[in-house]
Design an enzyme around this catalytic site. Structure first.
Site, PDB file in Angstrom:
ATOM      1  N   ASP A   8     -15.881  27.071 -40.830  1.00 22.64           N
ATOM      2  CA  ASP A   8     -15.454  28.427 -40.516  1.00 22.64           C
ATOM      3  C   ASP A   8     -16.720  29.279 -40.381  1.00 22.64           C
ATOM      4  O   ASP A   8     -17.841  28.809 -40.602  1.00 22.64           O
ATOM      5  CB  ASP A   8     -14.478  28.979 -41.567  1.00 22.64           C
ATOM      6  CG  ASP A   8     -13.618  30.101 -40.977  1.00 22.64           C
ATOM      7  OD1 ASP A   8     -14.007  30.664 -39.928  1.00 22.64           O
ATOM      8  OD2 ASP A   8     -12.565  30.444 -41.554  1.00 22.64           O
TER       9      ASP A   8
HETATM   10  C1  BGC Z   1     -11.845  33.078 -39.445  1.00 21.64           C
HETATM   11  C2  BGC Z   1     -11.363  31.991 -38.532  1.00 21.64           C
HETATM   12  C3  BGC Z   1     -11.766  32.297 -37.117  1.00 21.64           C
HETATM   13  C4  BGC Z   1     -13.262  32.434 -37.073  1.00 21.64           C
HETATM   14  C5  BGC Z   1     -13.817  32.689 -35.691  1.00 21.64           C
HETATM   15  C6  BGC Z   1     -13.315  33.388 -39.253  1.00 21.64           C
HETATM   16  O1  BGC Z   1     -13.705  34.527 -39.930  1.00 21.64           O
HETATM   17  O2  BGC Z   1     -11.593  32.713 -40.776  1.00 21.64           O
HETATM   18  O3  BGC Z   1      -9.982  31.853 -38.642  1.00 21.64           O
HETATM   19  O4  BGC Z   1     -11.324  31.312 -36.254  1.00 21.64           O
HETATM   20  O5  BGC Z   1     -13.642  33.518 -37.900  1.00 21.64           O
HETATM   21  O6  BGC Z   1     -13.551  33.956 -35.253  1.00 21.64           O
END
Ligand code: BGC
Length: 753
Positions: free
Chosen positions: A266
């Site tokens: 993530d």
């Molecule tokens: C979130 C994800 C997301 C990623 C990219 C993160 O902060 O937890 O769900 O896909 O950002 O934007």
């Protein structure tokens, strides 16, 4: 492909994909391999240089088609090996056309609807050069304080698995290489929904048995269905943050499940291993993540900075790197990017076209849940109303109705409730609008006077309240889930006018409504319904459509009941009507009697305000004659469970028929009810249908104390009904072999095998 552009040189389109991956891998330097493991944000300062050096595998957050084509051009034409890029974007519930938030889509209980919404999202986003979405989010979510409940498919493993699989199908299509297919991503693996106190990024403690029986099933279903990628969660799982959790990412995902797709971290979750206190510096964070099995790093650069050193120190092997890079290359081959890295702007299809908007409207219609309809105030009729008051900060706000994760929405296209109602009743009803309060969070009552004025003069007041978009989604959690600001006071003020109130709620989570429920005549829960929300709601309010949505998550009475979900365990002292003692009767209880010594709170009823699966219609459905085709079912066999559903009202309507079971005795305790099937049926007024569910004993399996996935013989209850509180019940038993069956009860049906 733009003119003067040639195929990347080092691959032969069409040749065997595995050998293509191997052949490419054999030509790559270590730096180039590590480069493939990096995903950079499109505004990263080092993007251009890194890209030109062939050291980027993926770019996130770019949606300008020309820019994306330029990136692909550099990657495929100006780097040594010409490897195209994965272009990632959070396409969560639509791209330009916005569908209801995922929790709203889940209220449709419609795999077909969810699939088509994802398909349209894939068409619009792929047409802008995106080839990878970070969706579906299939975290089981049982805490409505958590802002990301909005992105989830609710509390139930079966519903979440079914709809998550449909979403993957919609995004990925039949073949990833098809023009409008994009790679999907199962996230956040795993347990993120159990963040303590519903606070985002918080710790999760989930016993392995619970993890396997509740949180992992949707991921397993979707892995088996071929989702291309997984995202490792930010969260700490039982003391080991998932991004560095080798047990979860390697032992379960790779070894047990044989998953061969790509795992992405993530956002900056690798350096966060240091913040968690799990790694002492970024080099060891890179080691933990790589060793656990995170193939690609999102946004941060711990891999780029430290993997070479880790290899030199023999902590990570080249073989590990090769395996990880192969997965990334494999996805690029599967997407057909080596053959077609560019998106043809000339091939642009119209986004937000009539078809996309009509699906957005249908999806919003199907996701609305009617929670209350006193004396059938709904549907309204434009022939019996002459004055209508529309009140509330969400009645005419094209942005707020879209909800969270709508980077690419075209807000000007939103149809609000006010505009749709005005259009619908034009010429027959006089519509007056007052915002009442400025925003959903506002505490100023200055606007009450105007709102009360228009309500006093109206036949009906439609109040459109709830949560503005920013109150749910990532990092937007609430410690109270009531209507924020002074919305409850606004309802009270309108209630005092005596004008009937139809309350429409737009929100990203369940809202505690117990206090205001007696003040309103009807409640239509619309979630954040998306671009066409206003039209969908208007159609329901005026009876053009009959509501059919059912709650994918329990609505508590008070915040203190959380977590509250239908699939709870029975406990040794379950609460029941017979034993329930409220705070006023507390003296009846101790110490003389055990009455009331049950698992409940004194100051609220033990039941939810609205149970999982609940939703009213403009008609009534009667459920009867539940039957099992066999009372004793031999292990390994299928059987049928049937019930007759009649539409006893006078409106043709859809109904979501739900099947629940309870395994009465298990080697580990089992939930008091578990959803095992559902069917959406259409029943014209006055008609009946016998709905048949086929169940195989394998579908009754669960993880036992030894973490083996098995069905256990014994007695089961089974219910069929319109929500999880259904009482229409029969029973059956699972026996090891047919000769073990002892009983032949009366209610075995004519449906024999
Ligand atoms: C979130 C994800 C997301 C990623 C990219 C993160 O902060 O937890 O769900 O896909 O950002 O934007």
């Amino acid at each position: 492909m733009p003119a003067n552009i040639h195929q990347p040189q080092n691959i032969t389109p069409g040749s065997d994909k595995e050998s293509q991956v191997d052949s490419l891998l054999s030509q790559m330097t270590l730096q180039e391999k590590i480069g493939q493991m990096s995903q950079l944000n499109s505004d990263s300062k080092k993007l251009h240089t890194t890209l030109k050096n062939g050291l980027v595998g993926s770019i996130i957050n770019e949606v300008d088609l020309d820019t994306i084509n330029e990136f692909q051009l550099i990657a495929t034409q100006e780097t040594r090996l010409g490897i195209p890029l994965l272009i990632g974007r959070d396409v969560i519930h639509g791209f330009n056309t916005i569908f209801p938030i995922p929790l709203g889509q889940a209220a449709s209980w419609s795999s077909d609807m969810v699939e088509v919404c994802a398909k349209i999202s894939a068409i619009e986003s792929s047409n802008s050069g995106v080839n990878w979405t970070f969706s579906p989010m299939i975290d089981i979510s049982r805490d409505p304080r958590w802002g990301r409940v909005a992105e989830s498919l609710g509390e139930d493993p079966f519903l979440c698995s079914t709809l998550g699989k449909a979403m993957v199908k919609g995004f990925q299509g039949d073949k990833l290489s098809d023009t409008y297919s994009i790679a999907a991503c199962a996230k956040h693996f795993a347990g993120y929904g159990a963040s303590e106190s519903g606070r985002d990024y918080n710790t999760t403690n989930i016993p392995e048995n619970e993890l396997r029986n509740v949180y992992l099933p949707p991921f397993k279903v979707i892995a088996d269905a071929g989702v291309s990628t997984f995202m490792a969660s930010f969260s700490d799982l039982n003391g080991v943050p998932v991004t560095g959790n080798r047990w979860l990412l390697n032992d379960i995902l790779r070894t047990e499940w044989q998953y061969s797709g790509l795992v992405v971290s993530d956002w900056e979750s690798i350096p966060q291993l240091v913040t968690h206190g799990f790694a002492d510096n970024e080099e060891s964070a890179a080691f933990e993540a790589c060793n656990a099995g995170v193939d690609m790093e999102m946004a941060s650069d711990n891999y780029a900075e430290h993997l070479v050193t880790l290899i030199q120190k023999n902590k990570i092997s080249i073989k590990q790197i090769d395996t990880m890079v192969s997965r990334i290359l494999q996805l690029k081959f599967d997407l057909g990017l080596f053959e077609t890295p560019f998106t043809e702007s000339t091939a642009s299809i119209e986004h937000l076209n009539g078809f996309h908007l009509s699906i957005a409207k249908q999806a919003a219609t199907k996701s609305c849940v009617l929670l209350k309809n006193n004396e059938q105030i709904l549907p309204l009729s434009k022939t019996t109303i002459s004055q209508l008051a529309v009140i509330g900060p969400l009645a005419d706000d094209g942005y707020e109705q879209l909800g969270t994760w709508v980077f690419d929405a075209k807000i000007s296209q939103s149809i609000t409730c006010l505009s749709a109602i005005k259009d619908y009743v034009e010429g027959s009803v006089d519509v007056k609008f007052s915002v009442g309060i400025e925003t959903s969070r506002s505490n100023s009552q200055d606007g009450f006077i105007e709102a009360v004025d228009i309500a006093s003069a109206a036949d009906v007041a439609v109040m459109v309240l709830g949560e503005e978009a920013i109150l749910s989604g990532e990092a937007h959690c609430r410690s109270n889930i009531n209507l924020p600001g002074c919305q409850e006071q606004l309802i009270n003020a309108i209630y005092e006018t005596g004008t009937p109130i139809v309350l429409v709620i737009m929100a990203g989570r369940p809202i505690t409504l117990e206090k205001i429920l007696p003040k309103v005549d009807a409640v239509l829960f619309a979630w954040h319904p998306g671009t066409m929300g206003g039209q969908a709601i208007t159609d329901i309010l005026f009876g053009e459509e009959c509501p059919s949505g059912k709650l994918p998550i329990t609505f508590p009475r008070t915040i203190g009941q959380i977590p509250l979900y239908y699939g709870q365990k029975n406990t040794g002292r379950p609460a029941s009507e017979a034993t329930f003692v409220g705070i006023n009767d507390i003296k009846v209880r101790a110490p003389q009697t055990s009455l009331g010594m049950t698992s409940t709170h004194l100051d609220t009823h033990y039941s939810p305000l609205f149970p999982f699966g609940y939703g009213l219609s403009y008609t009534q459905f009667e459920y009867k004659n539940i039957r099992v085709s066999k009372y004793s079912v031999a292990m390994g066999k299928s059987f049928k469970i049937t019930a007759t559903i009649s539409n006893t009202g006078n409106v043709d309507a859809d109904e979501i028929v739900q099947l629940y079971i309870r395994d009465l005795v298990g080697s580990v305790t089992r939930p008091v009810k578990e959803l095992k099937g559902f069917k959406c049926i259409f029943l014209p007024a006055g008609e009946s249908e016998t709905v048949v569910f086929n169940i195989h004993t394998d579908e009754l399996a669960f993880y036992n104390r030894q973490m083996e996935f098995k069905t256990e013989p014994g007695l089961f209850n089974v219910w069929i009904g319109g929500d999880s509180d259904t009482q229409l019940k029969t029973e059956f038993e699972v026996v090891c072999k047919e000769s073990d069956s002892q009983v032949q009860p009366e209610n075995e049906s004519e449906y024999t095998e």
